[in-house]
Scaffold this motif. Structure first.
Motif, short mmCIF file in Angstrom:
data_model
loop_
_atom_site.label_atom_id
_atom_site.label_comp_id
_atom_site.label_asym_id
_atom_site.label_seq_id
_atom_site.Cartn_x
_atom_site.Cartn_y
_atom_site.Cartn_z
N ASP A 132 6.58 -33.47 -37.34
CA ASP A 132 5.64 -34.47 -37.38
C ASP A 132 4.51 -34.30 -38.34
O ASP A 132 3.79 -33.38 -38.31
CB ASP A 132 5.08 -34.91 -35.90
CG ASP A 132 4.44 -35.92 -35.59
OD1 ASP A 132 4.52 -36.93 -36.60
OD2 ASP A 132 3.97 -36.18 -34.45
N PRO A 133 4.27 -35.14 -39.38
CA PRO A 133 3.17 -35.02 -40.37
C PRO A 133 1.74 -34.97 -39.69
O PRO A 133 1.43 -35.45 -38.75
CB PRO A 133 3.11 -35.99 -41.23
CG PRO A 133 4.40 -36.72 -41.02
CD PRO A 133 4.86 -36.32 -39.79
N LEU A 134 1.04 -33.64 -40.12
CA LEU A 134 -0.48 -33.52 -39.53
C LEU A 134 -1.43 -33.99 -40.29
O LEU A 134 -1.11 -33.77 -41.75
CB LEU A 134 -0.37 -32.20 -39.16
CG LEU A 134 0.55 -31.55 -38.22
CD1 LEU A 134 0.28 -30.10 -37.73
CD2 LEU A 134 0.21 -32.28 -36.82
N ASP A 135 -2.42 -34.30 -39.82
CA ASP A 135 -3.85 -34.53 -40.57
C ASP A 135 -4.82 -33.59 -39.93
O ASP A 135 -4.54 -32.84 -38.82
CB ASP A 135 -4.46 -36.03 -40.15
CG ASP A 135 -3.65 -36.98 -41.04
OD1 ASP A 135 -2.76 -36.66 -41.91
OD2 ASP A 135 -3.61 -38.16 -40.63
N LYS A 136 -5.78 -33.20 -40.52
CA LYS A 136 -7.07 -32.53 -40.12
C LYS A 136 -8.35 -33.44 -40.44
O LYS A 136 -8.53 -33.93 -41.34
CB LYS A 136 -7.17 -31.22 -40.83
CG LYS A 136 -8.26 -30.24 -40.04
CD LYS A 136 -8.60 -29.04 -40.94
CE LYS A 136 -9.18 -29.19 -42.31
NZ LYS A 136 -9.71 -28.02 -42.81
N LEU A 137 -9.08 -33.50 -39.06
CA LEU A 137 -10.28 -34.30 -38.99
C LEU A 137 -11.37 -33.45 -39.05
O LEU A 137 -11.39 -32.40 -38.29
CB LEU A 137 -10.14 -35.23 -37.86
CG LEU A 137 -11.50 -35.78 -37.67
CD1 LEU A 137 -11.96 -37.01 -38.77
CD2 LEU A 137 -11.39 -36.58 -36.30
N THR A 138 -12.46 -33.45 -40.04
CA THR A 138 -13.79 -32.71 -39.96
C THR A 138 -14.62 -33.73 -39.82
O THR A 138 -14.90 -34.63 -40.31
CB THR A 138 -13.93 -32.07 -41.30
OG1 THR A 138 -12.73 -31.12 -41.23
CG2 THR A 138 -15.12 -31.27 -41.17
N VAL A 139 -15.56 -33.28 -38.70
CA VAL A 139 -16.77 -34.52 -38.46
C VAL A 139 -17.96 -33.39 -38.15
O VAL A 139 -17.79 -32.39 -37.59
CB VAL A 139 -16.45 -35.21 -37.40
CG1 VAL A 139 -16.00 -34.57 -36.11
CG2 VAL A 139 -17.47 -36.33 -37.04
N PHE A 140 -18.98 -34.20 -38.62
CA PHE A 140 -20.46 -33.37 -38.39
C PHE A 140 -21.19 -34.18 -37.31
O PHE A 140 -21.35 -35.48 -37.49
CB PHE A 140 -21.25 -33.25 -39.57
CG PHE A 140 -20.51 -32.59 -40.81
CD1 PHE A 140 -20.72 -31.47 -41.03
CD2 PHE A 140 -19.58 -33.35 -41.61
CE1 PHE A 140 -19.80 -30.50 -42.02
CE2 PHE A 140 -18.81 -32.51 -42.62
CZ PHE A 140 -18.80 -31.35 -42.90
N PRO A 236 4.44 -26.98 -43.43
CA PRO A 236 4.60 -25.46 -43.51
C PRO A 236 5.73 -24.96 -43.47
O PRO A 236 6.07 -23.84 -44.06
CB PRO A 236 3.82 -24.85 -42.31
CG PRO A 236 4.07 -25.87 -41.20
CD PRO A 236 3.96 -27.36 -42.02
N GLY A 237 6.82 -25.77 -43.37
CA GLY A 237 8.24 -25.16 -43.70
C GLY A 237 8.74 -24.26 -42.66
O GLY A 237 9.42 -23.26 -42.96
N LEU A 238 8.06 -24.21 -41.15
CA LEU A 238 8.61 -23.19 -40.42
C LEU A 238 9.26 -23.83 -39.09
O LEU A 238 8.94 -23.68 -38.01
CB LEU A 238 7.25 -22.44 -39.90
CG LEU A 238 6.42 -21.70 -41.16
CD1 LEU A 238 5.25 -21.22 -40.86
CD2 LEU A 238 7.34 -20.55 -41.89
N ALA A 239 10.04 -24.74 -39.34
CA ALA A 239 10.57 -25.25 -38.38
C ALA A 239 11.53 -24.44 -37.45
O ALA A 239 12.20 -23.57 -37.76
CB ALA A 239 11.65 -26.49 -38.77
N THR A 240 11.29 -24.74 -36.04
CA THR A 240 12.02 -23.78 -35.13
C THR A 240 12.84 -24.90 -34.16
O THR A 240 13.55 -24.61 -33.34
CB THR A 240 11.02 -23.28 -34.16
OG1 THR A 240 10.15 -24.19 -33.46
CG2 THR A 240 10.15 -22.21 -34.76
N THR A 241 12.85 -26.30 -34.59
CA THR A 241 13.98 -27.16 -34.05
C THR A 241 14.70 -27.74 -35.05
O THR A 241 14.35 -27.76 -36.29
CB THR A 241 13.00 -28.24 -33.07
OG1 THR A 241 12.32 -29.03 -33.92
CG2 THR A 241 12.19 -27.59 -31.98
N GLY A 242 15.86 -28.17 -34.73
CA GLY A 242 16.67 -28.86 -35.49
C GLY A 242 18.01 -28.67 -35.06
O GLY A 242 18.42 -28.08 -33.95
N THR A 243 18.99 -28.99 -35.98
CA THR A 243 20.41 -29.14 -35.41
C THR A 243 21.08 -27.52 -35.67
O THR A 243 20.79 -27.31 -36.99
CB THR A 243 21.17 -30.10 -36.30
OG1 THR A 243 20.55 -31.52 -35.94
CG2 THR A 243 22.77 -30.45 -35.83
N GLY A 244 21.92 -27.22 -34.97
CA GLY A 244 22.60 -25.95 -34.95
C GLY A 244 21.76 -24.73 -35.24
O GLY A 244 20.32 -24.91 -35.13
#
Length: 375
Positions: A132-140, A236-244
């Motif tokens: 799932d694509p992620l964003d980062k929100l920074t707020v002051f 990050p390319g560190l998927a731990t879920t998926g097929t097989g």
């Protein structure tokens, strides 16, 4: 005493229905979410002998891997096999839940359980699930309003990382601004530079929640014009879920490895079928619980020495072997997927192992593989 809804929420948290294939039918099939759950039975197939076992044991919930109704029906009279199964469960007050392709891909799911049962290590999905694509929100925000803002962001869905929520990072600093004519500042005076003790709050969020999280931030922020930014994060390319799954075993031969597969899985009439040189060295193993010939082309491009799956058809298997790629080990569909049952049973038992909980669990040992004997 947990309710059916409580148990369903746990199972859906581990094996989200939204990750099931579009053709699949998973989730709660029958039962009252408000009913208490004292006994849970796990099985591969929702068939009459399993339903009768659940009824005789007094189970309140039967969790199966395969769905009862994979295709749409207009009714389920007890004159049909599926109707008899549901009637047996309903008559005993036993709910039914199916976790199928959503359990295949997940961490702690079917393929992972099978891989661990066969002794594989360093596991990775053969086909990683798209993250799932992620964003980062920074707020002051002014220091005195930081806690309220963090809470509002969490309610909107920001700050969820794996099994954690309300995750954020904060650093103190100074905010400087001058309100101009027409402004209505919460802090400060028009035409005068203001210095405020502020906190920099950073949270991650699923990209599809961006609009709702930003709206929640703006609504909770005390300033007319909050300073914030949203940055898209890379995969990050560190998927731990998926097929097989693909992993490693101590170096052995194909014949010895296949013998180990037979010893690790429940016995069936089919046993273990092997295509390849018995003396072939085996170090890297790919596998897929259930019918896995749809992965043959993908497996051929890996470094696997052998591919373990079920329901391989004659022509795809023959053509695969002719490529001089990985060897093939074909096991019974039911036996491969049965390895998941003790895993999910133990997981539920741990989750419900709080003081005062009295839920009993059991794994069905009825062999529901359709093949009964071999000549």
């Amino acid at each position: 005493m947990p309710t059916l809804a409580d148990v369903v929420d746990l199972l859906h948290g581990w094996y989200p229905p939204a990750t099931a294939d579009s053709w699949d039918a998973v989730g709660l099939v029958y039962g009252d979410p408000a009913a208490p759950v004292r006994k849970v039975l796990f099985a591969v197939d929702p068939v009459l002998p399993v339903a009768q076992e659940a009824a005789a044991w007094g189970a309140d919930l039967l969790v199966t891997h395969h769905p009862l109704f994979l295709k749409a029906v207009h009714g389920f009279p007890a004159t049909t096999p599926k109707g008899r199964t549901l009637a047996a469960l309903a008559g005993a007050g036993c709910a039914l839940l199916a976790a199928h392709t959503n359990a295949d891909q997940a961490e702690g799911g079917v393929s992972e359980a099978m891989a661990l049962a066969l002794g594989l290590t360093d596991l990775e999905p053969i086909l990683p699930a798209p993250a799932d694509p992620l964003d980062k929100l920074t707020v002051f925000v002014p220091a005195g309003d930081a806690d309220r803002l963090r809470a509002a962001l969490a309610v909107a869905g920001a700050g969820r990382i794996g099994d954690y929520d309300h995750a954020s990072f904060s650093t103190p600093g100074e905010g400087r601004f001058r309100p101009l004519e027409g402004a209505h500042p919460t802090i400060g005076t028009v035409d005068e530079v203001e210095v405020v003790s502020e906190v920099r709050v950073e949270v991650v969020l699923a990209r599809h929640r961006r609009a709702s999280v930003v709206r929640a931030m703006l609504a909770a922020h005390p300033y007319e014009e909050p300073a914030y930014d949203v940055v898209e994060l890379g995969d990050p390319g560190l998927a731990t879920t998926g097929t097989g799954r693909i992993g490693s075993v101590p170096t052995t031969t194909l014949e010895e490895f296949a013998a180990g597969v037979g010893a690790a899985l429940p016995a069936t009439a089919q046993g273990v079928r092997v295509a390849g040189d018995p003396a072939r060295p085996v170090r890297r193993v790919a596998l897929c619980g259930g019918a896995g010939d749809f992965l043959l082309d993908t497996v051929a491009r890996t470094d696997a020495d052998v591919y373990v799956t079920s329901d391989l058809r004659h022509h795809p298997a023959s053509e695969f072997v002719e490529r001089d790629g990985p060897a093939l080990v074909d096991v019974a569909h039911w036996a491969a997927e049965w390895t998941w049952l003790p895993v999910v049973e133990a997981r539920l038992r741990r989750a419900l192992g709080r003081p005062g909980d009295t839920v009993e669990t059991r794994v069905s040992t009825i062999r529901t593989d359709p093949w009964q004997f071999r000549i």
